[in-house]
Structures are given as structure tokens and as C-alpha cells.
Design a protein around this motif. Structure first.
Motif, PDB file in Angstrom:
ATOM      1  N   HIS A   1       5.154  -7.059   6.748  1.00 16.35           N
ATOM      2  CA  HIS A   1       5.888  -8.064   6.202  1.00 16.35           C
ATOM      3  C   HIS A   1       5.570  -8.952   4.967  1.00 16.35           C
ATOM      4  O   HIS A   1       6.173  -9.858   4.416  1.00 16.35           O
ATOM      5  CB  HIS A   1       6.486  -9.141   7.406  1.00 16.35           C
ATOM      6  CG  HIS A   1       7.375  -8.159   8.332  1.00 16.35           C
ATOM      7  ND1 HIS A   1       6.774  -8.072   9.503  1.00 16.35           N
ATOM      8  CD2 HIS A   1       8.900  -7.970   8.525  1.00 16.35           C
ATOM      9  CE1 HIS A   1       7.509  -7.253  10.315  1.00 16.35           C
ATOM     10  NE2 HIS A   1       8.726  -7.331   9.552  1.00 16.35           N
ATOM     11  N   PRO A  53       5.008  -8.016   0.282  1.00 15.22           N
ATOM     12  CA  PRO A  53       5.312  -8.571  -1.121  1.00 15.22           C
ATOM     13  C   PRO A  53       4.289  -9.524  -1.902  1.00 15.22           C
ATOM     14  O   PRO A  53       4.405  -9.836  -3.214  1.00 15.22           O
ATOM     15  CB  PRO A  53       6.783  -9.405  -0.846  1.00 15.22           C
ATOM     16  CG  PRO A  53       7.029  -8.898   0.450  1.00 15.22           C
ATOM     17  CD  PRO A  53       6.077  -8.287   0.955  1.00 15.22           C
ATOM     18  N   GLU A  60      11.425  -1.610   1.435  1.00 19.39           N
ATOM     19  CA  GLU A  60      11.756  -3.057   0.903  1.00 19.39           C
ATOM     20  C   GLU A  60      13.041  -2.799   0.181  1.00 19.39           C
ATOM     21  O   GLU A  60      13.341  -1.877  -0.564  1.00 19.39           O
ATOM     22  CB  GLU A  60      10.678  -3.470   0.322  1.00 19.39           C
ATOM     23  CG  GLU A  60       9.642  -3.798   1.178  1.00 19.39           C
ATOM     24  CD  GLU A  60       8.374  -4.462   0.382  1.00 19.39           C
ATOM     25  OE1 GLU A  60       8.486  -5.574  -0.306  1.00 19.39           O
ATOM     26  OE2 GLU A  60       7.524  -3.561   0.067  1.00 19.39           O
ATOM     27  N   ARG A  94       4.331  -0.160  -2.375  1.00 17.66           N
ATOM     28  CA  ARG A  94       5.440  -0.936  -3.139  1.00 17.66           C
ATOM     29  C   ARG A  94       5.832  -0.285  -4.304  1.00 17.66           C
ATOM     30  O   ARG A  94       5.991  -0.685  -5.547  1.00 17.66           O
ATOM     31  CB  ARG A  94       4.991  -2.494  -3.404  1.00 17.66           C
ATOM     32  CG  ARG A  94       4.453  -3.172  -1.975  1.00 17.66           C
ATOM     33  CD  ARG A  94       4.491  -4.551  -2.416  1.00 17.66           C
ATOM     34  NE  ARG A  94       6.040  -5.068  -2.165  1.00 17.66           N
ATOM     35  CZ  ARG A  94       6.479  -5.754  -3.316  1.00 17.66           C
ATOM     36  NH1 ARG A  94       5.681  -6.541  -4.055  1.00 17.66           N
ATOM     37  NH2 ARG A  94       7.728  -6.345  -3.080  1.00 17.66           N
ATOM     38  N   PRO A  98      11.930 -10.154  -3.668  1.00 15.20           N
ATOM     39  CA  PRO A  98      12.315  -9.346  -2.299  1.00 15.20           C
ATOM     40  C   PRO A  98      13.781  -9.858  -1.865  1.00 15.20           C
ATOM     41  O   PRO A  98      14.090 -11.046  -1.998  1.00 15.20           O
ATOM     42  CB  PRO A  98      11.287  -9.894  -1.363  1.00 15.20           C
ATOM     43  CG  PRO A  98      10.065 -10.247  -2.214  1.00 15.20           C
ATOM     44  CD  PRO A  98      10.572 -11.044  -3.485  1.00 15.20           C
ATOM     45  N   TRP A 129       7.668   2.586   4.792  1.00 17.67           N
ATOM     46  CA  TRP A 129       8.064   1.140   5.092  1.00 17.67           C
ATOM     47  C   TRP A 129       8.843   0.885   3.805  1.00 17.67           C
ATOM     48  O   TRP A 129       8.559   0.926   2.751  1.00 17.67           O
ATOM     49  CB  TRP A 129       6.883   0.289   5.002  1.00 17.67           C
ATOM     50  CG  TRP A 129       7.177  -1.169   5.133  1.00 17.67           C
ATOM     51  CD1 TRP A 129       7.335  -2.014   4.054  1.00 17.67           C
ATOM     52  CD2 TRP A 129       7.621  -1.695   6.481  1.00 17.67           C
ATOM     53  NE1 TRP A 129       7.786  -3.156   4.767  1.00 17.67           N
ATOM     54  CE2 TRP A 129       8.034  -3.016   6.143  1.00 17.67           C
ATOM     55  CE3 TRP A 129       7.748  -1.438   7.853  1.00 17.67           C
ATOM     56  CZ2 TRP A 129       8.242  -3.919   6.844  1.00 17.67           C
ATOM     57  CZ3 TRP A 129       7.947  -2.258   8.773  1.00 17.67           C
ATOM     58  CH2 TRP A 129       8.275  -3.624   8.311  1.00 17.67           C
TER      59      TRP A 129
END
Length: 439
Positions: A51, A54, A270, A304, A279, A268
Motif C-alpha cells: 500500500h 506510491p 493501482e 508501478r 493515486p 498488484w
């Protein structure tokens, strides 16, 4: 290797412990072995908690292109010895320089398993015979997706692209009842049937299931209904992936036309604001750019990574099919977005309007002859087979109706040109809808 049996049915809270443990291993692997991310992170240590991702900078396709140009053939984000690479693929290059993709044996296996989840969800399984009509010439969608089709237990016919006339004969002779292809390919089959097999209706081929991917269009109810009415088969969005990250990790099921996220044990996700990179919460109704991080990848792990796909989250509760991954639809690609007087337009939005007109084939192009800004949407369409211009509905009148519908539905002014049926070239691979003069 880090796969969870039946991960697509696991509750997200149950999966979290597995995801965190997988990330610990992957973060160490990337930090130790990826020169690309060592440079991007500039000495920062990757966070322990997913979590907190970012905290790390985003990575994108342009950076990967530069990396491969400077460190051919795989770039300095290759994080494993070259001897571990078991397969080489190449991206289609539809949005720029084609990229070389290296996969280890474990990377290949994981890709097959997760892709198999997607094709099973879409309805493929043992006892069915599917012909695979995507490009086998190095593109990820060819051999890799072939193996995901095999993972369902179905009999797979590796046909590839080209030779449409022979494909039709093969479907008839073998008794094929499912097809894996791009959404635009059935229109090509229809043209060849009309030209080479007079009197043969598409329904006569006996196809029951269409597994589509590689292009937008499946979100449009009018397109789906056209496939059902013409072919008598059920169209399923069965093959969503991002070549640089993962070949196929989302598909629809029989209960819902939205895509189910199937790769929670290895990816994962986002959501970010595509302009600011900030985000966004991955909750019902949220819309933004999809960002992905590998939780397990040997050769070219990405962290990412901006996919360029703008998605809308439609549901986060379990589906009737009992799969628990969030559901979403693809609004469009950020690089295919056309801004007309401040309105963000995507090809899928234009397609939904074009497909409302029975006089049109559904094929279209947005041809941008100059740089933005744009005051009007330059749209070329073609008439449906057998639909000819006449005094009652000439090209100018039809163009005006299409332009009016676009104005009413999308709020943008359009300059519409109507062409005769067959004007656009036959495309057996991906069809590029937005044509820019600078590409």
C-alpha cells in the motif's frame, strides 16, 4: 514461483498476506538485479507494504524504449542472466517502437496459468475446439495465448493470421465451434464468405463462442448484438492484457460483460490520475489509468508501470460466477485519446455511435492530419454491405445524421465522410482506428 490455486475465487483480504510475501521477494530481486530501477529509485529502498508503493516513482513505456535502445536487446531492466530467458516475444509496435520481451520458464508457466483462468471464465473448456487466429510471428498474443487456450483443456487449432479462405474450410472440415481473434476479424470473414462462398451464411460455420481481444469494441452492446445476429455465437471479451507486463489477466464471464481481474496473486494493480499521476482509490465508480506491479517475474520485472489504459471500476464485490477480482471496463488508451474542444474522446466511444447505424459496416477511422488542438472530430466511415447511396439517403445526408448523433451523444462536432463498403483495407491483425500524420 508464486501462484495461488484458484486465486480468482479467493477473497482479496485472504490474498493480501500472500501478496505481501510475494512482494518482499520481488522487491529484493528488483532492487538487487534491475539496473533500470536502481537508477530510477536513486538509492531509495522499496517499501515493505504494497500500500506504500506510491512512495516510488512511476515507470512508463517511453523509459523502457530508451532502455532497450541503450542496452539492446532487452534493456537494463532485464533482472536475470540472459541464460534464464526461455522465450522471446516482441510487441506489435502499434504505438511506437516494437519491444523485445524476455520470459523465463517460470514466467511462461505463470502466464499460461493466469491466462487460462481468463479463457475458462469466458466459457472455453474441455470438449470444445477453438481456432486461434492471432499473429504467431513473435507477438505475445500468438504462442502465449495459444498456451492459455490449451490450459482450459480445449482442443486448440494454431491458425494464426492470413489465409482466411482456407480458415473457413478448416472450420467446416474440423467442426470448430469457437474462435479466438480480434473483434474486427469477423467482418473480414464475412467479406470472404460473401466473395468466395456464395450462399454460405456466417451461421452455417457453426461457431458458438467468440473469444475476442487485442482491440476495443466489446463494451458496445450494439457490436455484441451484431455478432450474435450475424454469427449466432456468443461474443466474449476474453483476452485483456498489457504485453510489456502480462499477456492475459482479465476477461468477462457469462454473467457480466465487464472484465474480471484474474491475476491478483502475481500482479498488484493501482489507479492513478493520468494527468497528475496522483493515486486514486480502487473503488466502485473510480476511473483512471491502470498501473501494474509484478509480484513475481524473473526476467523483466516492472514496478508501478503505467499501462496507458484508462479504465473504469464497475464493481468490487464478488460476481455471480463467484470470482472475486474487481471488475472494470477499458475506456480507452491515453495515446488514442483525441481532445476536441476540451472533450476527451476515445475510439470506443465513437464506435458505440457508429454501430447504431445499420447503414454502416461498423468500420471507421479517425484521421488526424495535423497537430492538436482540434475543433472537429475527422471521422471516416463506410457503408454496410449492400447499402448504397441513393436519393433518399445520400452520403451527405447519412454523414449529417452520424455527425448529429456524435454531437448529441458525445458533445463534439464531427466532420464525417462516408465511403462505399470495402473502402478500408482488410485487417487480419490489430486494426488501428486513430491515424495520426506524425506517426
Amino acid at each position: 514461483m508464486s501462484l495461488v490455486d484458484r486465486a480468482e475465487y479467493r477473497h482479496p483480504a485472504w490474498l493480501l498476506e500472500h501478496q505481501q510475501a510475494a512482494w518482499q521477494r520481488q522487491a529484493f530481486h528488483v532492487a538487487q538485479n534491475s539496473a533500470f530501477y536502481q537508477g530510477l529509485w536513486q538509492g531509495r529502498t522499496p517499501p515493505h507494504d504494497l500500500h506504500d508503493l506510491p512512495e516510488l516513482p512511476l515507470s512508463d513505456k517511453s523509459q523502457l524504449r530508451q532502455s532497450q535502445a541503450a542496452h539492446p536487446p532487452f534493456g537494463d531492466y532485464l533482472a536475470a542472466p540472459r541464460r534464464m530467458a526461455n522465450r522471446l516475444h516482441r510487441t506489435s509496435g502499434t504505438t511506437g517502437q516494437a519491444m523485445n520481451l524476455a520470459l523465463s520458464a517460470d514466467d511462461c508457466h505463470i502466464t499460461k496459468v493466469v491466462g487460462g483462468r481468463s479463457h475458462r471464465a469466458a466459457g472455453l473448456g474441455p470438449g470444445m475446439t477453438v481456432v486461434h487466429c492471432l499473429n504467431y510471428q513473435m507477438w505475445m498474443g500468438g504462442l502465449t495465448d495459444h498456451r492459455t487456450l490449451e490450459a482450459t483443456g480445449a482442443l486448440v487449432v494454431p491458425y494464426g493470421v492470413g489465409g482466411t479462405e482456407q480458415l473457413i474450410r478448416t472450420i467446416q472440415e474440423v467442426g470448430i465451434n469457437a474462435i479466438s481473434c480480434t473483434p474486427s476479424y469477423p467482418a473480414v470473414l464475412e467479406r470472404v464468405l460473401a466473395d468466395k462462398f456464395p450462399g454460405t451464411d456466417p451461421r452455417d460455420l457453426g461457431l458458438e463462442l467468440g473469444l475476442f481481444g487485442g482491440e476495443p469494441g466489446l463494451d458496445d452492446p450494439a457490436f455484441r448484438e451484431r455478432i450474435r445476429a450475424t454469427w449466432g455465437m456468443e461474443p466474449r471479451n476474453a483476452n485483456y492484457g498489457v504485453s510489456d507486463v502480462f499477456s492475459n489477466f482479465a476477461a468477462q464471464c457469462a454473467h457480466d460483460t465487464d472484465l474480471h481481474f484474474m491475476g491478483a496473486d502475481v500482479l498488484w494493480p493501482e489507479l492513478i490520475d493520468p494527468d497528475s499521476g496522483a493515486p486514486l482509490p480502487l473503488t466502485d465508480g473510480a476511473e483512471g489509468e491502470l498501473v501494474l506491479t509484478h509480484l513475481v517475474r524473473d526476467c523483466q520485472p516492472l514496478v508501478r508501470f503505467r499501462t496507458g489504459d484508462i479504465i473504469a471500476i464497475t464493481a468490487t464485490e464478488p460476481c455471480k460466477c463467484e470470482r472475486t477480482g474487481f471488475r472494470f471496463r477499458v475506456v480507452g488508451r491515453s495515446d488514442d485519446m483525441v481532445v476536441v474542444r476540451g472533450l476527451n474522446l476515445f475510439p470506443s466511444m465513437v464506435a458505440a455511435v457508429v454501430n447504431e447505424f445499420t447503414e454502416l459496416s461498423g468500420d471507421y477511422r479517425i484521421i488526424l492530419d495535423g497537430p492538436p488542438p482540434y475543433d472537429r472530430l475527422p471521422l471516416s466511415v463506410e457503408r454496410a454491405e449492400g447499402a448504397t447511396s441513393d436519393a433518399a439517403m445520400g452520403d451527405a445526408a447519412l454523414a449529417a445524421r452520424v455527425a448529429s448523433a456524435i454531437k448529441h451523444r458525445l458533445g463534439a462536432s464531427a466532420e464525417v465522410t462516408v465511403h462505399p463498403h470495402g473502402h478500408f483495407p482488410v485487417t487480419e491483425g490489430k486494426t488501428k482506428r486513430v491515424i495520426r500524420s506524425d506517426q
